[in-house]
Design an enzyme around this catalytic site. Sequence first.
Site, PDB file in Angstrom:
ATOM      1  N   GLU A 163      -2.063   1.116   4.597  1.00  0.00           N
ATOM      2  CA  GLU A 163      -2.962   2.020   3.862  1.00  0.00           C
ATOM      3  C   GLU A 163      -2.710   3.480   4.229  1.00  0.00           C
ATOM      4  O   GLU A 163      -2.723   4.359   3.375  1.00  0.00           O
ATOM      5  CB  GLU A 163      -4.431   1.684   4.170  1.00  0.00           C
ATOM      6  CG  GLU A 163      -4.974   0.472   3.437  1.00  0.00           C
ATOM      7  CD  GLU A 163      -4.747  -0.825   4.206  1.00  0.00           C
ATOM      8  OE1 GLU A 163      -3.887  -0.869   5.115  1.00  0.00           O
ATOM      9  OE2 GLU A 163      -5.448  -1.821   3.892  1.00  0.00           O
TER      10      GLU A 163
ATOM     11  N   TYR B  78      -3.104  -5.482  15.621  1.00  0.00           N
ATOM     12  CA  TYR B  78      -3.085  -4.701  14.382  1.00  0.00           C
ATOM     13  C   TYR B  78      -2.609  -3.302  14.758  1.00  0.00           C
ATOM     14  O   TYR B  78      -3.389  -2.451  15.180  1.00  0.00           O
ATOM     15  CB  TYR B  78      -4.470  -4.690  13.730  1.00  0.00           C
ATOM     16  CG  TYR B  78      -4.620  -5.826  12.740  1.00  0.00           C
ATOM     17  CD1 TYR B  78      -4.168  -7.096  13.071  1.00  0.00           C
ATOM     18  CD2 TYR B  78      -5.173  -5.617  11.476  1.00  0.00           C
ATOM     19  CE1 TYR B  78      -4.267  -8.136  12.162  1.00  0.00           C
ATOM     20  CE2 TYR B  78      -5.278  -6.658  10.566  1.00  0.00           C
ATOM     21  CZ  TYR B  78      -4.829  -7.909  10.913  1.00  0.00           C
ATOM     22  OH  TYR B  78      -4.916  -8.940  10.011  1.00  0.00           O
TER      23      TYR B  78
ATOM     24  N   HIS C 292      -6.502 -10.581  -2.830  1.00  0.00           N
ATOM     25  CA  HIS C 292      -5.621  -9.411  -2.680  1.00  0.00           C
ATOM     26  C   HIS C 292      -4.655  -9.303  -3.853  1.00  0.00           C
ATOM     27  O   HIS C 292      -3.478  -8.999  -3.661  1.00  0.00           O
ATOM     28  CB  HIS C 292      -4.823  -9.495  -1.364  1.00  0.00           C
ATOM     29  CG  HIS C 292      -5.623  -9.010  -0.182  1.00  0.00           C
ATOM     30  ND1 HIS C 292      -5.651  -7.692   0.202  1.00  0.00           N
ATOM     31  CD2 HIS C 292      -6.435  -9.669   0.672  1.00  0.00           C
ATOM     32  CE1 HIS C 292      -6.445  -7.557   1.264  1.00  0.00           C
ATOM     33  NE2 HIS C 292      -6.930  -8.736   1.570  1.00  0.00           N
TER      34      HIS C 292
ATOM     35  N   ASP D  49       0.446  -7.021  -2.937  1.00  0.00           N
ATOM     36  CA  ASP D  49      -0.966  -6.849  -2.580  1.00  0.00           C
ATOM     37  C   ASP D  49      -1.577  -5.928  -3.634  1.00  0.00           C
ATOM     38  O   ASP D  49      -0.876  -5.488  -4.559  1.00  0.00           O
ATOM     39  CB  ASP D  49      -1.103  -6.244  -1.169  1.00  0.00           C
ATOM     40  CG  ASP D  49      -2.436  -6.595  -0.499  1.00  0.00           C
ATOM     41  OD1 ASP D  49      -3.495  -6.382  -1.123  1.00  0.00           O
ATOM     42  OD2 ASP D  49      -2.424  -7.091   0.654  1.00  0.00           O
TER      43      ASP D  49
ATOM     44  N   TRP E  57      -0.184  -2.810   8.683  1.00  0.00           N
ATOM     45  CA  TRP E  57      -0.723  -2.577   7.333  1.00  0.00           C
ATOM     46  C   TRP E  57      -0.504  -1.111   6.988  1.00  0.00           C
ATOM     47  O   TRP E  57      -0.470  -0.253   7.872  1.00  0.00           O
ATOM     48  CB  TRP E  57      -2.202  -2.946   7.286  1.00  0.00           C
ATOM     49  CG  TRP E  57      -2.420  -4.386   7.619  1.00  0.00           C
ATOM     50  CD1 TRP E  57      -2.854  -4.880   8.803  1.00  0.00           C
ATOM     51  CD2 TRP E  57      -2.168  -5.523   6.784  1.00  0.00           C
ATOM     52  NE1 TRP E  57      -2.890  -6.259   8.754  1.00  0.00           N
ATOM     53  CE2 TRP E  57      -2.489  -6.673   7.521  1.00  0.00           C
ATOM     54  CE3 TRP E  57      -1.715  -5.676   5.468  1.00  0.00           C
ATOM     55  CZ2 TRP E  57      -2.359  -7.960   7.016  1.00  0.00           C
ATOM     56  CZ3 TRP E  57      -1.600  -6.961   4.956  1.00  0.00           C
ATOM     57  CH2 TRP E  57      -1.914  -8.088   5.720  1.00  0.00           C
TER      58      TRP E  57
ATOM     59  N   ASP F 211      -5.973 -14.779   2.475  1.00  0.00           N
ATOM     60  CA  ASP F 211      -7.059 -14.045   3.132  1.00  0.00           C
ATOM     61  C   ASP F 211      -7.950 -13.315   2.139  1.00  0.00           C
ATOM     62  O   ASP F 211      -7.526 -12.934   1.057  1.00  0.00           O
ATOM     63  CB  ASP F 211      -6.487 -13.023   4.134  1.00  0.00           C
ATOM     64  CG  ASP F 211      -5.594 -12.001   3.448  1.00  0.00           C
ATOM     65  OD1 ASP F 211      -4.814 -12.402   2.558  1.00  0.00           O
ATOM     66  OD2 ASP F 211      -5.674 -10.808   3.783  1.00  0.00           O
ATOM     67  N   GLU F 212      -9.185 -13.137   2.562  1.00  0.00           N
ATOM     68  CA  GLU F 212     -10.132 -12.213   1.946  1.00  0.00           C
ATOM     69  C   GLU F 212     -10.229 -12.309   0.426  1.00  0.00           C
ATOM     70  O   GLU F 212     -10.314 -11.290  -0.259  1.00  0.00           O
ATOM     71  CB  GLU F 212      -9.771 -10.760   2.332  1.00  0.00           C
ATOM     72  CG  GLU F 212      -9.894 -10.504   3.810  1.00  0.00           C
ATOM     73  CD  GLU F 212      -9.615  -9.055   4.191  1.00  0.00           C
ATOM     74  OE1 GLU F 212     -10.439  -8.477   4.882  1.00  0.00           O
ATOM     75  OE2 GLU F 212      -8.558  -8.506   3.784  1.00  0.00           O
TER      76      GLU F 212
ATOM     77  N   ARG G 199       0.843  -1.210   0.000  1.00  0.00           N
ATOM     78  CA  ARG G 199       0.000   0.000   0.000  1.00  0.00           C
ATOM     79  C   ARG G 199       0.872   1.251   0.000  1.00  0.00           C
ATOM     80  O   ARG G 199       0.533   2.251  -0.607  1.00  0.00           O
ATOM     81  CB  ARG G 199      -0.947  -0.006   1.199  1.00  0.00           C
ATOM     82  CG  ARG G 199      -2.222  -0.802   1.007  1.00  0.00           C
ATOM     83  CD  ARG G 199      -1.986  -2.268   0.648  1.00  0.00           C
ATOM     84  NE  ARG G 199      -3.199  -3.055   0.630  1.00  0.00           N
ATOM     85  CZ  ARG G 199      -3.634  -3.784   1.661  1.00  0.00           C
ATOM     86  NH1 ARG G 199      -2.921  -3.859   2.773  1.00  0.00           N
ATOM     87  NH2 ARG G 199      -4.750  -4.460   1.561  1.00  0.00           N
TER      88      ARG G 199
HETATM   89  C1  ACM Z   1      -5.761  -9.374   6.794  1.00  0.00           C
HETATM   90  O1  ACM Z   1      -5.774  -8.433   7.593  1.00  0.00           O
HETATM   91  N1  ACM Z   1      -6.535  -9.356   5.723  1.00  0.00           N
HETATM   92  C2  ACM Z   1      -4.917 -10.534   6.996  1.00  0.00           C
END
Ligand code: ACM
Length: 466
Positions: free
Chosen positions: A424, A372, A223, A146, A422, A279-280, A117
């Site tokens: 972002e 996180y 992702h 990603d 993360w 994930d996701e 990101r």
């Molecule tokens: C995640 O936060 N999607 C692993």
Amino acid sequence: SWGKGHAQLPETLTVSPLLPQIIQTQLSQQAGIKVRATTKAPLLSVRLDRRLSGREAYRLSVGPRGMQLLARDSSGLLQGGQTLLQLVGQYGRRLPQLSITDSARFAWRGIMLDVSRHFMSADFIIQLLDEMARYKMNRFHWHLVDGGGWRFPSDKYPLLTKKAAWRTLADWDSWWQHDRRFVDEGTPRAYGGAYTKDDIRRVVAHAARLGITVVPEIELPGHSNELPAAYPELTCKGKWTFDATDVCIGRESTFRFFEDILDEVLELFPSYYIHIGGDEAAMNHWGSCPDCRARMKQEGLKDEHELQSYVIRRAEKMLAKYGKKLIGWDEILEGGLAPTATVMSWQGEKGGIQAANMGHDVIMTPGSGGLYIDHYQGDPKIEPVAICCYSTLEKVYSYNPIPEAIAPDKRHHIKGAQANLWAEYLYTTPLMQYRAFPREIALAEAVWTPLEKKNYKDFERRLDNA
Ligand code: ACM
Ligand code: ZN
């Protein structure tokens, strides 16, 4: 335990050659203490001693006539060396007499950094590794690819860093909500970046000297929004679309791509663990893709979750061929967990609990547990913009990676815990550092110190004194 009095270090400290080179270097660079290695009665004698019990155990003593570092293994030498650096940092040359016997609670003491990101340079990461080592953290999980951009240099697929590493806008929300387009490397005002193989070698080598394992993550099947900017044939629709998040699981070319990339990844990263994401996945195109449907039919997969599980199992087999072990985010439990997979539990602890109770290894990194560390750490009214929720220093510190719900004979499957950063909203490296610290230090203590010795008030006091 404290002794009586102090020991004054001389201008030049003589040490056993067994003291790790990086500690010798940092003693002189950070503390200004000249170091000379000698086997002849060094002031700091260093020995391995298998009788010390505990993970990465060491004993460091400062006495009236000299110092001694005993360690169970090479990690213990590094950890004891870091403690010595801390002592010298705090006391200078006049060290209190003392004896420290210490060992780690968990094997996996990690930080994940998302460089997709917002791209972060290799030099910046090397600085972060030094800080991690200072607090005895030992796993750097490098989230290399990603939807925000592909950062891993591939010789076989050069378009990844030419066409999928540079985007139209730096600002995450403006770009992700409304644009998601990539431009060619070299385009004026393009925002992004990628590593060279030398960058990666430098990071991995520096980490190794510090006793840190670099665990690369190459995501599939979700992702993956950046991939079609370079190789559109990897997605179900065969072209870039705003909502193209996943790779196509129907076509063999996807698996060839992944295996080729893994070949290049494994050349650079000696880590036993390789993270494959998982994930996701949006699962928004698989159901209407003829290739994915054919795969489901042919393999007898009843839904998209089983299709995802199919990819993970194949990734597991690819890695097993190289003697490597797969880690994935907890979604890899859905549709059937690959037999030897290690689960990284991020959606709370339930995935980790389930996996451990099934006999799988687990790394805890629950957002709800405060891990996180891209979340707010102070009052959102005066904090720089962050994502989602609230993770205070105390919450991170208080995290215990072993939930009660794991059967006592399965608790050894919890390998440790990790804070995830993360990116972002990590527009600048100072912002990144602000998010990482001091919460990383709180986590470091939560994964190192025995539960009964943790004490938040005392931690706060020591942090303020540091
Ligand atoms: C995640 O936060 N999607 C692993
Ligand atoms: Zn498909």
